[in-house]
Every structure is written in structure tokens, then in C-alpha cells.
Design a protein around this motif. Structure first.
Motif, PDB file in Angstrom:
ATOM      1  N   ASN A   1       0.820  -1.217   0.000  1.00 48.32           N
ATOM      2  CA  ASN A   1       0.000   0.000   0.000  1.00 48.32           C
ATOM      3  C   ASN A   1       0.855   1.268   0.000  1.00 48.32           C
ATOM      4  OD1 ASN A   1      -2.743  -0.925  -0.140  1.00 48.32           O
ATOM      5  ND2 ASN A   1      -2.377  -1.858   1.853  1.00 48.32           N
ATOM      6  N   LEU A   2       1.962   1.238   0.724  1.00 44.95           N
ATOM      7  CA  LEU A   2       2.871   2.397   0.705  1.00 44.95           C
ATOM      8  C   LEU A   2       3.451   2.580  -0.700  1.00 44.95           C
ATOM      9  CD1 LEU A   2       4.746   1.876   4.105  1.00 44.95           C
ATOM     10  CD2 LEU A   2       3.159   3.739   3.560  1.00 44.95           C
TER      11      LEU A   2
ATOM     12  N   ILE B   1      -1.235   6.800   2.541  1.00 44.11           N
ATOM     13  CA  ILE B   1      -0.808   7.235   3.869  1.00 44.11           C
ATOM     14  C   ILE B   1      -1.438   6.224   4.833  1.00 44.11           C
ATOM     15  CG2 ILE B   1      -1.071   9.002   5.654  1.00 44.11           C
ATOM     16  CD1 ILE B   1      -1.050  11.096   3.452  1.00 44.11           C
ATOM     17  N   ILE B   2      -0.598   5.583   5.625  1.00 43.93           N
ATOM     18  CA  ILE B   2      -1.130   4.573   6.551  1.00 43.93           C
ATOM     19  C   ILE B   2      -0.919   5.028   7.980  1.00 43.93           C
ATOM     20  CG2 ILE B   2      -1.116   2.151   7.261  1.00 43.93           C
ATOM     21  CD1 ILE B   2       0.103   1.420   4.582  1.00 43.93           C
ATOM     22  N   LEU B   3      -2.011   5.066   8.729  1.00 48.38           N
ATOM     23  CA  LEU B   3      -1.924   5.363  10.159  1.00 48.38           C
ATOM     24  C   LEU B   3      -1.991   4.026  10.884  1.00 48.38           C
ATOM     25  CD1 LEU B   3      -4.364   8.407  10.511  1.00 48.38           C
ATOM     26  CD2 LEU B   3      -2.004   8.354   9.714  1.00 48.38           C
TER      27      LEU B   3
ATOM     28  N   PHE C   1      -7.344  -0.248  -3.147  1.00 45.13           N
ATOM     29  CA  PHE C   1      -6.862  -0.439  -1.790  1.00 45.13           C
ATOM     30  C   PHE C   1      -7.941  -1.101  -0.952  1.00 45.13           C
ATOM     31  CE2 PHE C   1      -4.196   2.990  -3.205  1.00 45.13           C
ATOM     32  CZ  PHE C   1      -2.959   2.548  -2.781  1.00 45.13           C
ATOM     33  N   SER C   2      -7.535  -1.998  -0.109  1.00 45.09           N
ATOM     34  CA  SER C   2      -8.513  -2.547   0.833  1.00 45.09           C
ATOM     35  C   SER C   2      -8.598  -1.582   1.987  1.00 45.09           C
ATOM     36  CB  SER C   2      -8.059  -3.907   1.315  1.00 45.09           C
ATOM     37  OG  SER C   2      -6.817  -3.791   1.965  1.00 45.09           O
ATOM     38  N   LYS C   3      -9.790  -1.260   2.369  1.00 41.26           N
ATOM     39  CA  LYS C   3      -9.979  -0.376   3.534  1.00 41.26           C
ATOM     40  C   LYS C   3      -9.857  -1.219   4.777  1.00 41.26           C
ATOM     41  CE  LYS C   3     -11.062   4.001   2.870  1.00 41.26           C
ATOM     42  NZ  LYS C   3     -11.231   4.337   1.520  1.00 41.26           N
TER      43      LYS C   3
END
Ligand code: TYD
Length: 230
Positions: free
Chosen positions: A87-88, A93-95, A227-229
């Protein structure tokens, strides 16, 4: 542009999860790049199973500290390769609720396993992926544990004694001193709305510096939509 990994850390009851969700909602309203949330342990299907092994209070065996360490590392290796890195790579943006600093703070300072060993294992498990930014929500463990008790049903780690959580907090303090650029300390005793505002300001500054020039709806970036949520 590669995405951003932004981690929320802190002891139990510090309010990380609430602040992470609020920050995600806000970022989604500001940016058109995908903003994902995840957590450790438990960010993948395998990770969810490891999470219940690690945190279930009905666990019959007393889990050995080294076994615990390796289970967190297994969760991370899976999470990094299957979820974070792909995903990156697509610009998300991953929190993330907890990451490598949790292992240093809990298994290193809390359980008192050798820090050098944990750093090595963190490097293996993370495949070299380090956070771009880490929010450390700092709270007195007495207050944190009080909040947990009020919430009810503490998990296996939350049931540890106060001195364990005090060591964990001291661990975070040392980590923040050693990584002043990456780790930002926030006072988790601040009212949730004020804390949320403080986090927004820091995110805006940091993301602008990184090249996210505009916080407007029409801000466009190259990214794939599948993207998978989480
Ligand atoms: P969780 O319910 O997610 O706690 P919190 O809501 O406070 O984040 O449980 C995660 C627990 O796992 C928490 O007690 C910290 C612990 N932990 C470790 O001990 N080492 C680790 O590497 C990680 C990622 C978590």
C-alpha cells in the motif's frame, strides 16, 4: 511518490486509537490519496489469530517472554509484507496503531529482554521499513490503567502490574530522546479535542514538508484505487 507510515504509540489507556481514527477521518477530508488505518498486532488475517493468542486472558500457558516477542515479530513480518509495503508503494498514507517501538517498550523495557536482540528482530520483522512519523501519546500509567479498568475486560498485557507499565513508559521516553526527529511526544492528559487539533497541525506541517503541497480536495496524486480499507 511513496506513501507515508505514521504510527501512534503509547501505554494502554492513552487514547491512541481514538486519535488515530480522528486523524484518519480528517486526512481523508483533506487529501485525495488513500488514507488507510491498521494496527499491530492484528493487521492481517494471520495477525488476527496471533493477536488473540497474544492477548486472550484465557490463555492457559503463561507465555514465555521470548515466545511473546517472536509472536509479535511474526505478526509484524506478515503485516509489513502483505499490507504495509504494497500500500505504501502505491502512495497510501497509513496510520498504524503500534509498530516497532511497542516491541522495544513492552518486550525490551517492560519484560526486560535484551534491547540489542529486539532491535535486530525488529529489523528482520520490519524488512527495514521505518515510520516516517510517530506520535507518542504519553500518559502516567496510573491514569492509563484507571481508564482501562473503567472500560472493563482488560487484556493479558493490560493486566500486568503498574511497575511493568511504568517501565514501558520509561522505554518510550528513552526512544523519544533517541529519535527526536521521528517521535513526537504528546501529553495524553490533554482534552481529546485539543489533542486532535495538535495532531492535525503537526500532520499538516510534516506532510507539507514531505511534498503534500496542498490540503485541498482536488489535490491529485498518482495512485491505484484498489486499496482494501482497513
Ligand atoms: P491493544 O488492545 O491493541 O492495546 P492498545 O489498545 O493499548 O493498543 O493490545 C495490544 C497489546 O500488545 C498492548 O498491550 C501492547 C502489546 N504489544 C506488545 O507488547 N508488543 C508489541 O510489539 C506490540 C505491537 C504490542
Amino acid at each position: 511518490m511513496a506513501g507515508q507510515l505514521i504510527v501512534f504509540e503509547g501505554i494502554e489507556g492513552a487514547g491512541k486509537t481514538t486519535q488515530l481514527q480522528r486523524a484518519a477521518t480528517w486526512l481523508r477530508s483533506q487529501l485525495t490519496v488513500p488514507v488507510l488505518t491498521s494496527r499491530e498486532p492484528g493487521g492481517t488475517f494471520l495477525g488476527q489469530q496471533l493477536r488473540s493468542l497474544l492477548l486472550d486472558v484465557r490463555q492457559q500457558d503463561e507465555i514465555e517472554p521470548r515466545a511473546e516477542l517472536l509472536l509479535y515479530a511474526a505478526d509484524r513480518a506478515q503485516h509489513v509484507e502483505q499490507y504495509l509495503k504494497p500500500n505504501l508503494a502505491q502512495g497510501a498514507i497509513i496510520l498504524c496503531d503500534r509498530y516497532t517501538d511497542s516491541t522495544l517498550a513492552y518486550q525490551g523495557y517492560g519484560r526486560q529482554l535484551e534491547l540489542g536482540l529486539i532491535e535486530h528482530l525488529n529489523a528482520i520483522a520490519s524488512g527495514g521499513l521505518t515510520p516516517n512519523l510517530t506520535f507518542w501519546l504519553d500518559l502516567d500509567p496510573e491514569i492509563g490503567l484507571q481508564r482501562i479498568t473503567e472500560r472493563g475486560a482488560p487484556n493479558r498485557l493490560e493486566q500486568e502490574a503498574l511497575d511493568f507499565h511504568q517501565r514501558v513508559r520509561e522505554g518510550y521516553m528513552t526512544l523519544a530522546q533517541n529519535h527526536p526527529q521521528r517521535i513526537i511526544r504528546l501529553d495524553a492528559n490533554t482534552a481529546a479535542d485539543d489533542l486532535e487539533q495538535e495532531i492535525r497541525t503537526i500532520l499538516q506541517t510534516r506532510l507539507s514538508e514531505t511534498g503534500y503541497e496542498s490540503f485541498s480536495k482536488n489535490f491529485s496524486k498518482n495512485f491505484s484505487k484498489n486499496f482494501s480499507k482497513n
